[in-house]
Design a protein around this motif. Structure first.
Motif, PDB file in Angstrom:
ATOM      1  N   UNK A  52      21.144   1.590   4.800  1.00  0.00           N
ATOM      2  CA  UNK A  52      20.216   1.644   3.759  1.00  0.00           C
ATOM      3  C   UNK A  52      20.671   2.163   2.452  1.00  0.00           C
ATOM      4  N   UNK A  53      20.313   1.751   1.268  1.00  0.00           N
ATOM      5  CA  UNK A  53      21.063   2.199   0.023  1.00  0.00           C
ATOM      6  C   UNK A  53      20.478   3.693  -0.104  1.00  0.00           C
ATOM      7  N   UNK A  54      19.337   3.931   0.047  1.00  0.00           N
ATOM      8  CA  UNK A  54      18.564   5.270  -0.075  1.00  0.00           C
ATOM      9  C   UNK A  54      17.157   5.071   0.611  1.00  0.00           C
ATOM     10  N   UNK A  55      16.563   6.565   0.954  1.00  0.00           N
ATOM     11  CA  UNK A  55      15.131   6.682   1.509  1.00  0.00           C
ATOM     12  C   UNK A  55      15.736   6.443   3.126  1.00  0.00           C
ATOM     13  N   UNK A  56      14.577   6.268   3.946  1.00  0.00           N
ATOM     14  CA  UNK A  56      14.718   6.351   5.153  1.00  0.00           C
ATOM     15  C   UNK A  56      13.958   5.197   5.797  1.00  0.00           C
ATOM     16  N   UNK A  57      14.211   4.580   6.990  1.00  0.00           N
ATOM     17  CA  UNK A  57      13.647   3.561   7.995  1.00  0.00           C
ATOM     18  C   UNK A  57      12.163   3.870   7.740  1.00  0.00           C
ATOM     19  N   UNK A  58      11.540   2.723   7.781  1.00  0.00           N
ATOM     20  CA  UNK A  58      10.180   2.740   7.521  1.00  0.00           C
ATOM     21  C   UNK A  58       9.641   2.114   9.125  1.00  0.00           C
ATOM     22  N   UNK A  59      10.647   2.133  10.119  1.00  0.00           N
ATOM     23  CA  UNK A  59      10.322   1.688  11.263  1.00  0.00           C
ATOM     24  C   UNK A  59      10.753   2.584  12.358  1.00  0.00           C
ATOM     25  N   UNK A  60      10.044   3.506  12.447  1.00  0.00           N
ATOM     26  CA  UNK A  60      10.309   4.568  13.571  1.00  0.00           C
ATOM     27  C   UNK A  60      10.218   3.936  14.869  1.00  0.00           C
ATOM     28  N   UNK A  61      10.615   4.406  16.098  1.00  0.00           N
ATOM     29  CA  UNK A  61      10.464   4.065  17.293  1.00  0.00           C
ATOM     30  C   UNK A  61       9.159   3.427  17.876  1.00  0.00           C
ATOM     31  N   UNK A  62       8.328   4.048  17.373  1.00  0.00           N
ATOM     32  CA  UNK A  62       6.987   3.721  17.835  1.00  0.00           C
ATOM     33  C   UNK A  62       6.561   2.443  17.136  1.00  0.00           C
ATOM     34  N   UNK A  97       0.646  -1.343  -0.329  1.00  0.00           N
ATOM     35  CA  UNK A  97       0.212   0.056  -0.011  1.00  0.00           C
ATOM     36  C   UNK A  97       0.752   1.225   0.032  1.00  0.00           C
ATOM     37  N   UNK A  98       1.794   1.485  -0.919  1.00  0.00           N
ATOM     38  CA  UNK A  98       2.744   2.619  -0.771  1.00  0.00           C
ATOM     39  C   UNK A  98       2.097   3.652  -1.268  1.00  0.00           C
ATOM     40  N   UNK A  99       2.354   5.042  -0.604  1.00  0.00           N
ATOM     41  CA  UNK A  99       1.707   6.029  -1.060  1.00  0.00           C
ATOM     42  C   UNK A  99       2.624   6.871  -2.125  1.00  0.00           C
ATOM     43  N   UNK A 100       3.583   6.285  -2.583  1.00  0.00           N
ATOM     44  CA  UNK A 100       4.515   7.019  -3.792  1.00  0.00           C
ATOM     45  C   UNK A 100       4.430   5.798  -5.165  1.00  0.00           C
ATOM     46  N   UNK A 101       5.520   6.140  -5.923  1.00  0.00           N
ATOM     47  CA  UNK A 101       5.602   5.334  -7.119  1.00  0.00           C
ATOM     48  C   UNK A 101       6.021   4.138  -6.990  1.00  0.00           C
ATOM     49  N   UNK A 102       6.009   3.554  -5.950  1.00  0.00           N
ATOM     50  CA  UNK A 102       6.601   2.414  -5.901  1.00  0.00           C
ATOM     51  C   UNK A 102       5.942   1.043  -6.809  1.00  0.00           C
ATOM     52  N   UNK A 103       4.559   1.208  -6.792  1.00  0.00           N
ATOM     53  CA  UNK A 103       3.868   0.074  -7.783  1.00  0.00           C
ATOM     54  C   UNK A 103       4.192   0.412  -8.960  1.00  0.00           C
ATOM     55  N   UNK A 162       0.282  -6.657  -5.400  1.00  0.00           N
ATOM     56  CA  UNK A 162      -0.140  -5.411  -4.996  1.00  0.00           C
ATOM     57  C   UNK A 162      -1.098  -5.744  -3.749  1.00  0.00           C
ATOM     58  N   UNK A 163      -0.773  -5.233  -2.747  1.00  0.00           N
ATOM     59  CA  UNK A 163      -1.803  -5.286  -1.607  1.00  0.00           C
ATOM     60  C   UNK A 163      -2.880  -4.318  -1.532  1.00  0.00           C
ATOM     61  N   UNK A 164      -3.906  -4.354  -1.090  1.00  0.00           N
ATOM     62  CA  UNK A 164      -5.066  -3.314  -1.271  1.00  0.00           C
ATOM     63  C   UNK A 164      -4.839  -2.205  -0.412  1.00  0.00           C
ATOM     64  N   UNK A 165      -3.714  -2.389   0.669  1.00  0.00           N
ATOM     65  CA  UNK A 165      -3.710  -1.012   1.395  1.00  0.00           C
ATOM     66  C   UNK A 165      -2.250  -1.644   2.354  1.00  0.00           C
ATOM     67  N   UNK A 166      -1.870  -0.687   3.180  1.00  0.00           N
ATOM     68  CA  UNK A 166      -0.890  -0.790   4.163  1.00  0.00           C
ATOM     69  C   UNK A 166      -1.200  -1.871   5.268  1.00  0.00           C
ATOM     70  N   UNK A 167      -0.526  -2.937   5.227  1.00  0.00           N
ATOM     71  CA  UNK A 167      -0.825  -3.790   6.288  1.00  0.00           C
ATOM     72  C   UNK A 167       0.326  -4.189   7.236  1.00  0.00           C
ATOM     73  N   UNK A 168       1.484  -3.468   6.853  1.00  0.00           N
ATOM     74  CA  UNK A 168       2.526  -3.557   7.808  1.00  0.00           C
ATOM     75  C   UNK A 168       3.751  -4.587   7.146  1.00  0.00           C
ATOM     76  N   UNK A 169       4.691  -4.665   7.582  1.00  0.00           N
ATOM     77  CA  UNK A 169       5.904  -5.364   7.028  1.00  0.00           C
ATOM     78  C   UNK A 169       5.520  -6.945   7.229  1.00  0.00           C
ATOM     79  N   UNK A 170       5.247  -7.379   8.539  1.00  0.00           N
ATOM     80  CA  UNK A 170       5.024  -8.842   8.747  1.00  0.00           C
ATOM     81  C   UNK A 170       3.832  -9.141   8.009  1.00  0.00           C
TER      82      UNK A 170
END
Ligand code: UDP
Ligand code: MG
Length: 318
Positions: free
Chosen positions: A207-217, A49-55, A73-81
């Motif tokens: 990471x080669x580019x971009x930032x972590x998608x795992x913030x502390x929360x 469920x990426x919001x950018x041009x990933x798909x 393609x998943x229909x929405x963001x369900x999280x890494x696991x």
């Protein structure tokens, strides 16, 4: 020849997608030329469920490399696991062995070959284990290590310093798919599957580019989920605490009675203090006991498979 499927969960990874695709395709080409995997082996990008041009990028890559790059393609963001689970379960019907890896290439793609070798040597699961955490920040290192310690203290079996970079044979994924629980903590579930396993060691990169998608929360949520999905020890701790407080209330009783007979207490203090300690202990113990049953219900509703048969010697084997 075994067909390999590399599963890559992607969430807002437009910056790394093409780099990851290229690096992983190189690994495939190399392994194919060494005749370690089948020619139609593939990479399966799971768009969570990426919001950018990933798909769009995944689609483009698939057009360019229709055999080696596939997309889900998943229909929405369900999280890494969950994204990873979706990828693994989809891939298992298309290949003989899967490797899961993050899109950011922090895990060393060059050890995939070693994983395949270990798979050919008869292992059903091969864990990628980080040697050191030089590239991680001090904070991430300390929290992550504390997490692994806490997990083992709570009686959850995990592989130390192993994230979700691992090889799984088709039958291992098949067995994993029978775990229907919705509180997923993959790292804790894999050791439950059984089978012969091994580890490969590598240095974790930046990471080669971009930032972590795992913030502390999200990290804290993962850690809490990991413990609460695998262990009812916290409930047992409440029960034990209740017992201790009951014992302490006996000591308090002795103390209060002595004070009472020595005469230097205000009226009412003895009975009050005794009730507070005693009732506190009884209450904690009772909550703990109720909790024990809830813990059992919790484990029952997961409906986990109770065993996994690896081999039967009944005369029908080849
Ligand atoms: N990811 C995902 N869904 C999410 C968050 C992350 O599929 O909601 C993917 C992400 O694209 C990456 C992997 O999970 O491939 C690991 O995320 P990241 O590298 O940001 O985590 P870190 O390495 O910082 O712990
Ligand atoms: Mg990462």
């Amino acid at each position: 020849m075994d067909k390999l499927g590399i599963v890559v969960p992607c969430y807002n990874e437009e910056e790394v997608l093409e780099i990851a695709s290229k690096a992983l395709r190189e690994v495939l080409t190399d392994l194919i030329s060494k005749q370690k995997i089948a020619e139609d082996s593939f990479i399966l990008f799971v768009n969570d469920g990426s919001k950018d041009r990933t798909w769009e990028l995944i689609e483009e890559e698939h057009k360019k490399y229709p055999v080696s790059v596939l997309g889900l393609k998943l229909a929405g963001n369900v999280g890494h696991q969950f994204a990873l689970t979706a990828g693994l379960i989809t891939a298992k019907d298309m290949c003989d062995v899967t490797v899961s890896i993050d899109a950011d290439l922090q895990d060393d793609v060059n050890v995939i070959e070693e994983m395949i070798d270990k798979f050919h040597a008869g292992n059903d699961i091969v864990y990628g284990v980080r040697k050191e955490r030089k590239t991680d920040t001090f904070f991430k290192r300390v929290t992550a290590q504390g997490f692994y310690k806490l997990m083992s203290l709570m009686g959850v079996k995990t592989i130390y310093n192993h994230a979700d970079f691992r090889l799984m044979s088709r039958r291992a994924v098949e067995q994993f798919s029978k775990y229907k629980e919705t509180n997923l903590f993959l790292r804790g579930m894999m050791p439950l599957i059984g089978y012969q396993t091994d580890c490969v060691y590598y240095d974790r990169l930046e990471r080669v580019a971009g930032e972590s998608k795992y913030p502390l929360k999200k990290m804290l949520a993962l850690a809490f989920n990991g413990i609460s999905s695998f262990s009812v020890k916290p409930i047992t701790m409440v029960t034990v605490l209740g017992v201790f407080i009951l014992i302490a209330s006996l000591c308090a009783a002795v103390y209060a009675l002595i004070s009472y007979f020595m005469g230097h207490v205000v009226p009412g203090w003895t009975s009050l203090i005794l009730s507070i300690w005693f009732l506190g202990g009884v209450q904690l113990l009772s909550i703990g006991l109720v909790g024990q049953y809830i813990g059992k219900i919790y484990m029952e509703v997961k409906q986990r498979p109770r065993y996994n048969i690896e081999k039967v010697l009944d005369g029908s084997e080849e």
